[in-house]
Motif scaffolding. Structure first.
Motif, PDB file in Angstrom:
ATOM      1  N   TYR A 444       0.754  -1.090   0.184  1.00  0.00           N
ATOM      2  CA  TYR A 444       0.083   0.036   0.060  1.00  0.00           C
ATOM      3  C   TYR A 444       0.979   1.344  -0.032  1.00  0.00           C
ATOM      4  O   TYR A 444       0.306   2.432   0.456  1.00  0.00           O
ATOM      5  CB  TYR A 444      -1.018   0.064   1.334  1.00  0.00           C
ATOM      6  N   LYS A 445       1.897   1.216  -0.616  1.00  0.00           N
ATOM      7  CA  LYS A 445       2.798   2.316  -0.801  1.00  0.00           C
ATOM      8  C   LYS A 445       2.335   3.331  -1.286  1.00  0.00           C
ATOM      9  O   LYS A 445       1.421   3.298  -2.482  1.00  0.00           O
ATOM     10  CB  LYS A 445       3.904   2.006  -1.529  1.00  0.00           C
ATOM     11  N   ARG A 446       2.470   4.831  -0.729  1.00  0.00           N
ATOM     12  CA  ARG A 446       1.869   6.292  -1.210  1.00  0.00           C
ATOM     13  C   ARG A 446       2.805   6.640  -2.135  1.00  0.00           C
ATOM     14  O   ARG A 446       3.986   6.803  -1.537  1.00  0.00           O
ATOM     15  CB  ARG A 446       1.286   6.809  -0.067  1.00  0.00           C
ATOM     16  N   THR A 447       2.399   7.309  -3.423  1.00  0.00           N
ATOM     17  CA  THR A 447       3.139   7.930  -4.041  1.00  0.00           C
ATOM     18  C   THR A 447       2.456   9.186  -4.488  1.00  0.00           C
ATOM     19  O   THR A 447       1.130   9.194  -5.089  1.00  0.00           O
ATOM     20  CB  THR A 447       3.793   7.244  -5.308  1.00  0.00           C
ATOM     21  N   TYR A 448       2.849  10.510  -4.545  1.00  0.00           N
ATOM     22  CA  TYR A 448       1.965  11.674  -4.955  1.00  0.00           C
ATOM     23  C   TYR A 448       1.957  11.399  -6.464  1.00  0.00           C
ATOM     24  O   TYR A 448       2.848  11.170  -7.195  1.00  0.00           O
ATOM     25  CB  TYR A 448       2.925  13.093  -4.736  1.00  0.00           C
ATOM     26  N   LYS A 449       0.740  11.935  -7.027  1.00  0.00           N
ATOM     27  CA  LYS A 449       0.354  12.144  -8.522  1.00  0.00           C
ATOM     28  C   LYS A 449       0.739  13.615  -8.636  1.00  0.00           C
ATOM     29  O   LYS A 449       0.871  14.350  -7.944  1.00  0.00           O
ATOM     30  CB  LYS A 449      -0.896  11.675  -8.757  1.00  0.00           C
ATOM     31  N   LYS A 450       0.782  13.832 -10.136  1.00  0.00           N
ATOM     32  CA  LYS A 450       1.021  15.293 -10.378  1.00  0.00           C
ATOM     33  C   LYS A 450       0.062  16.345  -9.553  1.00  0.00           C
ATOM     34  O   LYS A 450       0.246  17.340  -9.087  1.00  0.00           O
ATOM     35  CB  LYS A 450       0.846  15.446 -11.774  1.00  0.00           C
ATOM     36  N   SER A 451      -1.265  15.769  -9.598  1.00  0.00           N
ATOM     37  CA  SER A 451      -2.295  16.389  -8.990  1.00  0.00           C
ATOM     38  C   SER A 451      -1.983  16.786  -7.560  1.00  0.00           C
ATOM     39  O   SER A 451      -2.544  17.821  -7.085  1.00  0.00           O
ATOM     40  CB  SER A 451      -3.565  15.723  -9.122  1.00  0.00           C
ATOM     41  N   ALA A 452      -1.216  16.063  -6.946  1.00  0.00           N
ATOM     42  CA  ALA A 452      -1.048  16.225  -5.323  1.00  0.00           C
ATOM     43  C   ALA A 452      -0.236  17.685  -5.490  1.00  0.00           C
ATOM     44  O   ALA A 452      -0.412  18.520  -4.320  1.00  0.00           O
ATOM     45  CB  ALA A 452      -0.249  15.195  -4.699  1.00  0.00           C
ATOM     46  N   HIS A 453       0.783  17.961  -6.183  1.00  0.00           N
ATOM     47  CA  HIS A 453       1.440  18.931  -6.221  1.00  0.00           C
ATOM     48  C   HIS A 453       0.935  20.154  -6.608  1.00  0.00           C
ATOM     49  O   HIS A 453       0.822  21.153  -6.046  1.00  0.00           O
ATOM     50  CB  HIS A 453       2.553  19.138  -6.930  1.00  0.00           C
ATOM     51  N   TRP A 454       0.103  19.905  -7.734  1.00  0.00           N
ATOM     52  CA  TRP A 454      -1.205  21.017  -7.961  1.00  0.00           C
ATOM     53  C   TRP A 454      -1.944  21.482  -6.952  1.00  0.00           C
ATOM     54  O   TRP A 454      -2.054  22.596  -6.835  1.00  0.00           O
ATOM     55  CB  TRP A 454      -1.859  20.552  -9.204  1.00  0.00           C
ATOM     56  N   ILE A 455      -2.529  20.644  -6.077  1.00  0.00           N
ATOM     57  CA  ILE A 455      -3.703  20.973  -5.024  1.00  0.00           C
ATOM     58  C   ILE A 455      -2.966  21.867  -4.171  1.00  0.00           C
ATOM     59  O   ILE A 455      -3.337  22.941  -3.482  1.00  0.00           O
ATOM     60  CB  ILE A 455      -4.337  20.076  -4.652  1.00  0.00           C
ATOM     61  N   LYS A 456      -1.523  21.274  -3.688  1.00  0.00           N
ATOM     62  CA  LYS A 456      -0.911  22.050  -2.527  1.00  0.00           C
ATOM     63  C   LYS A 456      -0.856  23.499  -3.172  1.00  0.00           C
ATOM     64  O   LYS A 456      -0.920  24.402  -2.311  1.00  0.00           O
ATOM     65  CB  LYS A 456       0.415  21.301  -2.541  1.00  0.00           C
ATOM     66  N   GLU A 457      -0.191  23.809  -4.126  1.00  0.00           N
ATOM     67  CA  GLU A 457       0.133  24.940  -4.830  1.00  0.00           C
ATOM     68  C   GLU A 457      -1.240  25.987  -4.958  1.00  0.00           C
ATOM     69  O   GLU A 457      -1.269  27.037  -4.589  1.00  0.00           O
ATOM     70  CB  GLU A 457       0.544  24.980  -6.386  1.00  0.00           C
ATOM     71  N   THR A 458      -2.084  25.134  -5.217  1.00  0.00           N
ATOM     72  CA  THR A 458      -3.484  25.801  -5.492  1.00  0.00           C
ATOM     73  C   THR A 458      -3.921  26.280  -4.102  1.00  0.00           C
ATOM     74  O   THR A 458      -4.538  27.411  -4.113  1.00  0.00           O
ATOM     75  CB  THR A 458      -4.732  24.902  -6.340  1.00  0.00           C
TER      76      THR A 458
END
Ligand code: BG6
Length: 465
Positions: A444-458
């Motif tokens: 169940y390893k977690r890895t950020y998708k591109k959208s994770a970085h995007w939501i943070k910035e938003t």
């Protein structure tokens, strides 16, 4: 379009106990209806992934709250599992209490406001076997469960919700035959819907009793979450299409909105149900129970609109009266993996409906998200999923939310559904919703998708603008 949301607009994410925790038979948890279905007919589930796994939030909650903080979320909603908090004799399971206390503490440590919902389609098996929501005993049992939750965790949690999408079980299990026990019986579905409504009201009653006794947080609030999809009909509707729309809106939306805002059920809907012999089984004194059901605010889950027309046949295959048929709009843009229409303006239309018809009730977007199959094909050379489609989906919805607020909607915040890929009922892990990928083949390893970085910035941009 572009958007600017109010500075105090909150951003967060939603999930549920049964879809994330896993550990289905650990820590004193008893079986629920999903465990029963998984044991009886595992091949009904995509890739035979039943209720057992979740995304291992049971062990990973600390790591997950750290990610929520890193992504700048202020709040996260999950649900407590009835089958984890109470045993079959309705006694508290202390291991369940310990687990939820650890979750609450972890949220606090990371500055995340935890919104706690009490029920997300997860009936304990022993109650299901006594007739589930068709049995008024279950309604009482739910009120006891709510009381136990408020009494045990009342000081720790500010935002409580009784139900997530109370319309879904009547529809999926009883009317459309899609979920165990696969019934297609509109009349039984109506009874289930009615009893769930009573259960909501009694739970709100328990909330206020606990508040009077000083058992709750001083700012505690109670709410209800539903998928109030705005219904639409054809461009030049017939009188029959408009009538179908009235009943669709009446049963799916106004039913819950009228309880939540006014403590009663919509009279026009009940008048029609009576005419067509579809009234639920009601008891003297029920109208007093409905008066308890008013809430402080609402959660609105929005994925897709519903498109309604007059039914082609007056009666369904079981001889029950039909109110409407669905249709596919010719201009619909579809999420082909889920078969749901993507129509961001629906979120605005709901905001305007609230402004005009229920002006005193505030709300937030409690779920909104996009599930996509086989996302591995979108990985870049570093192994990060480039989910631009998800970024576009969320952006378009946020734009319409911003416009609805400009035009007077009292929408206070936005929760994305499924921040971390999770188990999606009979679809298992087929469609992934997360901003964070879960690798089922690697613990169940977690890895950020591109959208994770995007939501943070938003979120950062919105707060600093
Ligand atoms: C909402 C539910 O209806 O939709 C969630 O509250 C669910 O539990 C979400 O997971 C997405 O639907 P699905 O069926 O694709 O998981």
């Amino acid at each position: 379009m572009g958007f600017q949301l109010p500075k105090d607009f909150f951003f967060g994410a939603a999930m549920s106990g049964p879809q994330t925790e896993g550990a289905y038979n650990k820590g004193g948890k008893i079986r629920n209806v999903w465990d029963l279905w998984s044991d009886e007919r595992i091949s009904d589930f995509h890739n035979r992934v039943g209720s057992y796994v979740g995304n291992n939030f049971y062990e990973k909650y600390e790591e997950d709250f750290k990610s929520f903080k890193d992504l700048q979320l202020d709040s996260v909603r999950t649900s407590m599992q009835w089958s984890r908090l109470l045993d079959e004799n309705e006694n508290i399971n202390m291991e369940g209490v310990e687990f939820y206390n650890k979750v609450i503490q972890s949220a606090k440590n990371n500055n995340i406001e935890l919104f706690m919902n009490l029920y997300h389609f997860d009936m304990p098996e022993y109650l299901y076997k006594k007739g589930g929501w068709e049995n008024r005993e279950t309604v009482e049992a739910f009120a006891n469960y709510a009381k136990a939750a408020f009494t045990t965790f009342g000081k720790e949690i500010k935002y409580w919700f009784t139900f997530n999408e109370p319309i879904v079980e009547p529809d999926q299990r009883y009317r459309h035959g899609l979920w165990y026990p696969f019934l297609k019986d509109a009349k039984r579905g109506m009874n289930v819907q009615y009893n769930i409504s009573l259960a909501h009201c009694l739970a709100v009653g328990e909330f206020y009793k606990a508040k009077e006794k000083g058992l709750l947080h001083e700012d505690a609030q109670i709410g209800l979450i539903n998928c109030f999809a705005p219904p639409y009909t054809k461009e030049n509707p017939s009188a029959e299409d408009l009538e179908a729309l009235r009943m669709e809106d009446g049963i799916n939306n106004r039913w819950w909105l009228d309880i939540a805002a006014n403590g009663k059920l919509p009279e026009d809907v009940f008048a029609t149900l009576k005419e067509v012999d579809m009234l639920p089984e009601m008891r003297a004194g029920d109208s007093e129970i409905f008066k308890l059901g008013k809430v402080d605010w609402l959660g609105f889950n929005y994925y897709h609109p519903s498109r309604i027309q007059a039914p082609k046949e007056r009666f369904d295959e079981n001889g029950h009266y039909k109110f409407s048929d669905t249709y596919v709009w010719k201009d619909a843009k579809m999420n082909v993996y889920r078969g749901w229409e993507i129509y961001p303006k629906g979120i605005y239309d709901f905001g305007m409906k609230m402004k005009n018809e229920y002006p005193h009730l505030k709300f937030f977007i409690a779920e909104n998200g996009m599930g996509v199959e086989n996302e591995g094909r979108f990985k870049n050379e570093d192994g990060e999923i480039q989910d631009d489609y998800r970024i576009e989906f969320v952006t378009e919805h946020l734009e319409w939310i911003a416009k609805s607020i400009e035009d007077g909607a009292q929408c206070l915040g936005y929760h994305y559904w499924g921040l971390i890929d999770n188990w999606s009922w009979s679809n298992g892990f087929k469609n992934r919703y997360g901003f964070i990928e879960v690798d089922l083949t690697n613990q169940y390893k977690r890895t950020y998708k591109k959208s994770a970085h995007w939501i943070k910035e938003t979120i950062e941009n919105n707060k600093s603008n």
